[in-house]
Design a protein around this motif. Structure first.
Motif, short mmCIF file in Angstrom:
data_model
loop_
_atom_site.label_atom_id
_atom_site.label_comp_id
_atom_site.label_asym_id
_atom_site.label_seq_id
_atom_site.Cartn_x
_atom_site.Cartn_y
_atom_site.Cartn_z
N LEU A 1 31.30 18.28 16.56
CA LEU A 1 30.00 18.37 16.16
C LEU A 1 29.54 17.13 15.96
O LEU A 1 28.81 16.70 16.62
CB LEU A 1 29.32 18.84 15.06
CG LEU A 1 28.48 19.43 14.69
CD1 LEU A 1 26.73 19.44 16.12
CD2 LEU A 1 27.46 20.10 13.37
N ASP A 2 30.44 16.52 14.96
CA ASP A 2 30.40 15.29 15.52
C ASP A 2 30.42 14.26 16.29
O ASP A 2 30.08 12.71 16.63
CB ASP A 2 31.16 14.64 14.13
CG ASP A 2 30.70 15.15 12.53
OD1 ASP A 2 29.46 14.84 13.02
OD2 ASP A 2 31.22 15.58 12.03
N SER A 3 32.01 14.04 16.63
CA SER A 3 32.07 13.28 18.30
C SER A 3 31.27 13.86 19.10
O SER A 3 30.77 12.78 20.10
CB SER A 3 33.23 13.79 18.47
OG SER A 3 33.92 14.67 18.81
N VAL A 4 31.17 14.79 19.98
CA VAL A 4 30.21 15.49 20.55
C VAL A 4 28.35 15.08 20.78
O VAL A 4 28.09 14.32 21.79
CB VAL A 4 30.58 16.95 21.71
CG1 VAL A 4 29.41 17.22 23.01
CG2 VAL A 4 32.33 16.71 21.90
N GLY A 5 28.20 15.62 19.36
CA GLY A 5 26.47 15.61 19.47
C GLY A 5 26.29 17.11 19.47
O GLY A 5 26.55 17.87 19.91
N PHE A 6 25.06 16.65 18.10
CA PHE A 6 24.58 18.27 18.02
C PHE A 6 23.61 19.06 19.34
O PHE A 6 24.21 20.40 19.74
CB PHE A 6 23.60 17.93 16.84
CG PHE A 6 22.65 19.20 16.24
CD1 PHE A 6 23.25 20.31 15.69
CD2 PHE A 6 21.72 19.73 17.03
CE1 PHE A 6 22.20 21.50 15.21
CE2 PHE A 6 20.74 20.80 17.45
CZ PHE A 6 21.58 21.69 16.37
N ILE A 7 23.30 18.19 20.13
CA ILE A 7 22.46 18.89 21.64
C ILE A 7 23.71 19.03 22.19
O ILE A 7 23.15 20.62 22.42
CB ILE A 7 21.77 18.12 22.03
CG1 ILE A 7 20.37 17.52 20.75
CG2 ILE A 7 21.53 18.59 23.32
CD1 ILE A 7 19.69 16.53 21.83
N ILE A 8 24.81 18.96 22.86
CA ILE A 8 25.70 18.97 23.55
C ILE A 8 26.17 20.64 23.24
O ILE A 8 26.36 21.56 24.25
CB ILE A 8 26.37 18.37 23.82
CG1 ILE A 8 25.63 17.33 25.03
CG2 ILE A 8 27.71 18.79 25.14
CD1 ILE A 8 26.54 15.91 24.95
N MET A 9 26.57 20.40 21.91
CA MET A 9 27.39 21.40 21.39
C MET A 9 26.84 22.63 21.24
O MET A 9 27.18 23.56 21.52
CB MET A 9 28.53 20.82 20.13
CG MET A 9 29.28 20.09 20.27
SD MET A 9 30.21 20.44 21.51
CE MET A 9 31.64 21.69 20.48
N SER A 10 25.53 22.30 20.05
CA SER A 10 24.69 23.83 20.72
C SER A 10 24.55 23.68 21.17
O SER A 10 24.35 25.47 21.67
CB SER A 10 23.14 23.16 19.19
OG SER A 10 23.92 22.98 18.05
N ALA A 11 24.23 23.79 22.36
CA ALA A 11 24.27 24.06 23.97
C ALA A 11 24.60 25.25 24.80
O ALA A 11 25.40 26.39 24.48
CB ALA A 11 23.62 23.33 24.96
N LEU A 12 26.51 24.53 24.50
CA LEU A 12 27.11 25.08 24.84
C LEU A 12 27.77 26.40 23.95
O LEU A 12 28.43 26.98 24.29
CB LEU A 12 29.20 24.12 24.89
CG LEU A 12 28.59 23.07 25.59
CD1 LEU A 12 29.49 21.90 25.77
CD2 LEU A 12 28.91 23.86 27.61
N PHE A 13 27.46 26.22 22.76
CA PHE A 13 27.98 26.84 21.93
C PHE A 13 26.92 28.77 21.93
O PHE A 13 27.44 29.89 22.09
CB PHE A 13 27.80 26.93 20.03
CG PHE A 13 28.11 27.26 19.73
CD1 PHE A 13 29.32 28.21 18.59
CD2 PHE A 13 26.77 28.66 18.24
CE1 PHE A 13 29.46 29.39 18.37
CE2 PHE A 13 27.26 29.41 17.64
CZ PHE A 13 28.78 29.80 17.75
N ILE A 14 25.58 28.05 22.11
CA ILE A 14 24.93 29.37 22.17
C ILE A 14 25.03 30.01 23.75
O ILE A 14 24.83 31.37 23.93
CB ILE A 14 22.93 28.86 22.39
CG1 ILE A 14 22.92 28.09 20.90
CG2 ILE A 14 22.29 29.89 22.26
CD1 ILE A 14 21.51 27.68 20.77
N THR A 15 25.06 29.06 24.53
CA THR A 15 25.08 29.44 26.08
C THR A 15 26.88 30.45 26.10
O THR A 15 26.83 32.20 26.32
CB THR A 15 26.12 28.82 27.20
OG1 THR A 15 24.74 28.06 27.41
CG2 THR A 15 26.28 29.32 27.99
N CYS A 16 27.85 30.23 24.97
CA CYS A 16 29.41 30.59 25.22
C CYS A 16 29.58 32.45 24.30
O CYS A 16 30.18 33.05 24.52
CB CYS A 16 30.34 29.53 24.89
SG CYS A 16 30.73 28.12 25.51
N MET A 17 28.44 32.42 22.72
CA MET A 17 28.09 33.13 22.38
C MET A 17 27.05 34.31 22.90
O MET A 17 27.98 36.02 22.98
CB MET A 17 27.52 32.42 21.75
CG MET A 17 28.08 32.11 20.87
SD MET A 17 29.93 33.46 19.77
CE MET A 17 29.18 34.34 18.87
#
Length: 165
Positions: free
Chosen positions: A101-117
């Motif tokens: 989360l810190d290194s990649v960023g909230f927007i990118i990681m959240s979008a990837l997490f929501i998509t994968c889940m």
């Protein structure tokens, strides 16, 4: 034992939610905006919501037991191995999300997490290219909106990561 599944699960989740709520008081406070919303606000709200939902699950379980219903639902249709795989994969995705989360960023990681889940929890019939495109679009839009609400609206800081605004 299967008929007590909702009651036991609800009780365990209620305990988890109560511990989570109690731990929210240990978060360092950073006031934002009017002072009503601070860094403890949302974790406390989530804890309360989780406790309410857990209590509802327990009450529904007790109601079904008293009514004499056995299995109220037909299940997910997954084998035990598939359920375990889904459970472990969900936790791995969550760990990866928090770690990056810190290194990649909230927007990118959240979008990837929501998509994968979403794709992980979708049935095989629901997984398609068209569905994936909808899920990606919705998860990106949701992540951006949440970011803007918290950063612009509440004045809180979320990790920018590789996206620098």
């Amino acid at each position: 034992m299967a008929k007590y599944r909702d009651v036991i699960g609800g009780c365990l989740f209620f305990i988890f939610a109560a511990v989570y709520y109690n731990m929210a008081f240990g978060i360092r406070q950073f006031a934002a905006g009017s002072g009503m919303v601070d860094s403890q606000f949302m974790p406390k709200v989530y804890g309360i919501i989780l406790m309410i939902l857990s209590a509802i699950q327990v009450l529904q379980g007790v109601y079904h037991i008293k009514k004499g219903e056995t299995e109220a639902d037909e299940g997910s249709g997954l084998t035990v191995a598939e359920q375990i795989f889904s459970f472990i994969t969900s936790f791995l995705l969550l760990i990866i999300y928090v770690a990056l989360l810190d290194s990649v960023g909230f927007i990118i990681m959240s979008a990837l997490f929501i998509t994968c889940m979403t794709m992980l929890l979708s049935t095989k019939e629901q997984r398609s290219g068209k569905k994936l495109m909808k899920v990606v679009a919705i998860s990106v839009a949701f992540s951006v909106v949440v970011y803007l609400i918290f950063v612009q609206g509440f004045g809180l800081t979320l990790p920018d990561g590789i996206l620098v605004f």
